[in-house]
Design an enzyme around this catalytic site. Structure first.
Site, PDB file in Angstrom:
ATOM      1  N   LYS A  63     -15.842   5.929   1.463  1.00 62.37           N
ATOM      2  CA  LYS A  63     -15.916   4.739   0.606  1.00 62.37           C
ATOM      3  C   LYS A  63     -17.334   4.164   0.566  1.00 62.37           C
ATOM      4  O   LYS A  63     -17.767   3.627  -0.450  1.00 62.37           O
ATOM      5  CB  LYS A  63     -14.944   3.661   1.096  1.00 62.37           C
ATOM      6  CG  LYS A  63     -13.530   4.135   1.359  1.00 62.37           C
ATOM      7  CD  LYS A  63     -12.851   4.679   0.129  1.00 62.37           C
ATOM      8  CE  LYS A  63     -11.448   5.184   0.435  1.00 62.37           C
ATOM      9  NZ  LYS A  63     -10.927   6.080  -0.591  1.00 62.37           N
ATOM     10  N   GLU A  89     -17.362  -6.242   3.360  1.00 65.51           N
ATOM     11  CA  GLU A  89     -17.203  -6.498   1.934  1.00 65.51           C
ATOM     12  C   GLU A  89     -16.736  -7.932   1.746  1.00 65.51           C
ATOM     13  O   GLU A  89     -15.899  -8.411   2.526  1.00 65.51           O
ATOM     14  CB  GLU A  89     -16.121  -5.551   1.376  1.00 65.51           C
ATOM     15  CG  GLU A  89     -16.491  -4.861   0.091  1.00 65.51           C
ATOM     16  CD  GLU A  89     -15.386  -3.922  -0.382  1.00 65.51           C
ATOM     17  OE1 GLU A  89     -15.664  -2.729  -0.512  1.00 65.51           O
ATOM     18  OE2 GLU A  89     -14.252  -4.394  -0.608  1.00 65.51           O
ATOM     19  N   HIS A  99      -1.494  -4.472   0.491  1.00 62.94           N
ATOM     20  CA  HIS A  99      -2.217  -3.343  -0.101  1.00 62.94           C
ATOM     21  C   HIS A  99      -1.311  -2.189  -0.526  1.00 62.94           C
ATOM     22  O   HIS A  99      -1.798  -1.106  -0.823  1.00 62.94           O
ATOM     23  CB  HIS A  99      -3.324  -2.851   0.840  1.00 62.94           C
ATOM     24  CG  HIS A  99      -4.202  -3.983   1.310  1.00 62.94           C
ATOM     25  ND1 HIS A  99      -5.146  -4.566   0.502  1.00 62.94           N
ATOM     26  CD2 HIS A  99      -4.230  -4.662   2.479  1.00 62.94           C
ATOM     27  CE1 HIS A  99      -5.718  -5.560   1.168  1.00 62.94           C
ATOM     28  NE2 HIS A  99      -5.185  -5.637   2.363  1.00 62.94           N
ATOM     29  N   ARG A 112      -7.139  11.666  -7.003  1.00 62.06           N
ATOM     30  CA  ARG A 112      -5.819  12.291  -7.108  1.00 62.06           C
ATOM     31  C   ARG A 112      -5.093  11.698  -8.298  1.00 62.06           C
ATOM     32  O   ARG A 112      -5.523  10.709  -8.876  1.00 62.06           O
ATOM     33  CB  ARG A 112      -5.011  11.996  -5.847  1.00 62.06           C
ATOM     34  CG  ARG A 112      -4.811  10.499  -5.653  1.00 62.06           C
ATOM     35  CD  ARG A 112      -3.717  10.125  -4.695  1.00 62.06           C
ATOM     36  NE  ARG A 112      -3.409   8.712  -4.817  1.00 62.06           N
ATOM     37  CZ  ARG A 112      -4.025   7.733  -4.153  1.00 62.06           C
ATOM     38  NH1 ARG A 112      -4.997   8.023  -3.321  1.00 62.06           N
ATOM     39  NH2 ARG A 112      -3.678   6.474  -4.336  1.00 62.06           N
TER      40      ARG A 112
END
Lengths: 178, 530
Positions: B133, B222, B257, B314
């Site tokens: 990431k 973040e 999430h 994906r």
């Protein structure tokens, strides 16, 4: 379950397993209001509630559970309940007879059982360990999620009945805390 | 929207097969969905299965099947070597990984490539580059895409001397912020930090969890953007260098999430916002040399700004809503481009008009989870199983009445999708479809979806990603209470009907139990109840 003869009867309807707060057993008259119930087929009832809304209830096959109660699965609006049904007077007698002393919360052995099937991902205690209330005893993995099983009160671990990597079913004994 | 558009080399289909035989390295509804696409193209399919799935739908539907091993995924669906061997044995020329399991493991894609078999997905190099990431953030930022504010280098976790500089970074980003795992996904390795004092512990805990989950403890910082919506762009590229954006999906309804409801297009965006978003996604994809299907994820903040999160290499669980809006088959296109064919005319045309969609699609994920108990898994045996149908309804599933939902895998049991001309009609269609849906034997997330479909906030559109975590526990109470009231009355009615002459007897039970239901229920009681 004892034969239900005579009428009307009061029945106690409870939520089996771990009911949520506010879902305590409720006594209901057997012949309460036939107009509020419409049977579509043997497994489907339409129940009109006090709010005037009709809801379809999918009713499973009743089975006899331990101690004379009957259990039945009912699904309404997607919510699935396993309900116990028992004669209310009889249920009250049984409750008084079997009510444990209030000390039960702080003494005696506590069996920790699996609430969902899965796999034991980690065992954090061994027999003889002194544990605090809330301390993690073991970690169970099911459907990609890890669930920590914690001691419900302080005590000594009497027995750990499973090992890491072991597959378990709901209801299996995991740990005994005394 | 399209990045590069070389002259088309062929018309769609033309009866030619991209492959003779494809192995599907997955289970459940996605394996069935891939097998269906293969069958329509005349491609033979090979299923793989664990001991928990001997009778599963994907095994029954495939032309051939190969056992991988025992039920646990690490001994079956995650065994890259066994899957490559199965492809070799059966002469499969390509492997489609679906989503989950090995779909985003660069090592698996490389093993497939090294065996001379086609991996239906991005190249192992692209998967490796985007799977990191932090690397993806650096690449996107370098290409001029606005990434979520935060660090672009790993945070020092084990060096007390470097802590001061990490805290400086954190103060620069602002609190609250998130510690995130570079190899992360699904919220694992993630920690929320509200003050500088909490940072050292959060770094250590996030890194430890990332190491345990992914074998890589690299973490970074973040900014936490809230309120925010999760909006993602469907991408697909071919070997000729064309990369298209096939519209966007709003997946803001999440719980910790995990996505619960997805729709396309994202409500409330105008065409110019869509074009800018699609262009950003294509920029990120081109920077990573994307071939085949992927999804670029963004956060959309209250100032209507998009912030790049990551690219998933994906096919997504929610790809169906894009298919319904664009009227294309993404798995078919994946097979085309995996065979070296260019993207079809049809999908390119759909991409050209993706900023001005003329349909709206919504998907709900029906899972074997209990929405009254924090969505804990609820595996078991399905009793009744009635799925919706009729105009504009699609159901992707691999289970049915009497099927076992094993505890070993993801709890998703069906995806219910609806499509209609606009969002309001699609919501009405969703309400209708969910009202037709019946599952007994196990608890599912149906009550959650019924409540969402009827919720005025959802109807207005634009719910934030923290909405479910904040609202659901309270929102569910009244609906569950009235359902329980009705259930109690239905229960005593049933008891009364069956107790006229004493205890219940078998004939009474038999009168409304079909054979499968009784078999499944008695077996289910033995195995799952209490």
């Amino acid at each position: 379950m004892a034969p239900m003869t005579g009428a009307p009867r009061r029945l106690r309807v409870g939520v089996a397993g771990a009911s949520l707060p506010g879902e305590e057993p409720l006594d209901i008259d057997l012949l309460h209001d036939p107009a509020a119930i419409r049977r579509i087929d043997a497994g489907t009832l339409v129940v009109t509630g006090s709010d005037g809304v009709s809801r379809t209830a999918r009713v499973g096959l009743p089975w006899s559970a331990a101690s004379g109660t009957r259990e039945v699965e009912v699904v309404v609006d997607g919510w699935r309940f396993e309900l116990t049904i028992e004669d209310a007077a009889r249920a009250e007698l049984r409750r008084r007879a079997t009510r444990a002393p209030d000390a039960a919360a702080t003494s005696g052995a506590a069996d920790i059982r699996a609430i969902i099937p899965g796999r034991v991902a980690a065992v954090r205690v061994t027999a003889g360990d002194v544990v605090e209330a809330g301390q993690t005893l073991l970690v169970v993995e099911a459907m990609k999620m890890q669930n920590e099983l914690r001691a419900i009160r302080a005590g000594t671990v009497e027995r750990v009945a499973v090992g890491e990597g072991q597959t378990i079913d709901a209801g299996d004994l995991l740990v005994v805390v005394r | 929207m399209t990045a590069v558009a070389p002259a088309s080399l062929r018309k769609d289909g033309e009866g030619k097969r991209p492959f003779e035989r494809v192995l599907v390295a997955n289970r459940g509804e996605i394996a069935v969905r891939i097998i269906r696409a293969c069958r329509e193209l005349g491609i033979d399919t090979v299923a793989v299965y664990s001991d928990a799935d001997v009778d599963a739908a994907h095994v029954r539907l495939a032309d051939e099947s190969v056992r991988l091993g025992p039920a646990p995924a690490v001994e079956s669906y995650l065994r890259a070597d066994a899957i490559v061997d199965a492809a070799r044995q059966t002469g499969a020329e390509a492997i489609h990984p679906g989503y989950g399991f090995l779909a985003e493991r660069a090592g698996f894609a490389r093993a497939v490539e090294d065996a001379g078999i086609v991996f239906v997905g991005p190249s192992s190099a692209t998967i490796a580059a985007l799977g990191d990431k932090l690397g993806a953030r650096r690449a996107a930022a370098a290409a001029g895409v606005a990434v979520v504010p935060g660090t672009l280098e790993p945070a020092a976790v084990d060096r007390p001397d470097a802590l001061a500089s990490v805290i400086d970074d954190a103060v620069g980003i602002g609190f609250p912020l998130l510690v995130k795992a570079a190899a992360g996904g699904g919220g694992r390795g993630m920690r929320r930090v509200t003050t500088p004092e909490e940072l050292p512990a959060a770094l250590a805990a996030g890194s430890a969890e990332a190491t345990a989950s992914f074998g890589d403890g690299t973490v970074y910082l973040e900014r936490e953007i809230l309120p925010a919506r999760h909006i993602e762009v469907q991408l697909i590229g071919d070997r000729q260098g064309t990369v298209i954006a096939l519209g966007e999906r709003d997946c803001s309804l999440q719980r910790r999430h995990q996505k619960l409801v997805e729709e396309s297009p994202a409500p409330g965006l105008d065409a110019s916002e869509r074009r800018a978003l699609h262009a950003s996604a294509i920029t990120a994809a081109v920077a990573a040399h994307l071939e085949n299907a992927a999804t670029a994820e963004f956060l959309f903040d209250s100032n209507r700004r998009f912030w790049f999160l990551e690219v998933n290499t994906r096919l997504q669980v929610e790809h169906g809503v894009t298919e319904l809006v664009a009227d294309v088959d993404l798995v078919r296109e994946q097979l085309f481009v995996a065979a070296g064919w260019p993207l079809s005319e049809r999908i390119r045309e759909a991409a050209e008009v993706a900023a001005e969609p003329s349909r709206h699609a919504i998907q709900v994920r029906l899972s074997a989870e209990d929405p009254a108990r924090d969505f804990t898994p609820a595996p078991g045996w399905i009793g009744r199983w009635e799925m919706p149908g009729g105009p504009g309804v699609r159901v992707d599933t691999a289970v049915g009445p009497g099927a076992r939902v094993p505890p070993d895998y993801d709890p998703l049991i069906a995806k219910i999708l609806v499509v209609d001309g606009d969002r309001a009609s699609a919501i009405r269609r969703l309400q209708r479809a969910l009202a037709e849906t019946v599952v007994t034997g196990i608890q599912t997330t149906l009550p959650f979806h019924l409540a969402i479909a009827a919720d005025s906030g959802f109807g207005e559109g634009g719910l934030s990603i923290d909405w479910v975590d904040e609202q659901w526990a309270e929102l569910m109470r009244p609906g569950r209470a009235v359902a329980l009231d009705a259930a109690r009355i239905a229960a005593i009615e049933t008891a009364a009907a069956s107790a006229v002459d004493g205890p219940p007897r078998e004939p009474l039970v038999a009168q409304f139990a079909s054979g499968w239901a009784r078999a499944a229920r008695s077996e289910g009681r033995d195995r799952w109840h209490r």
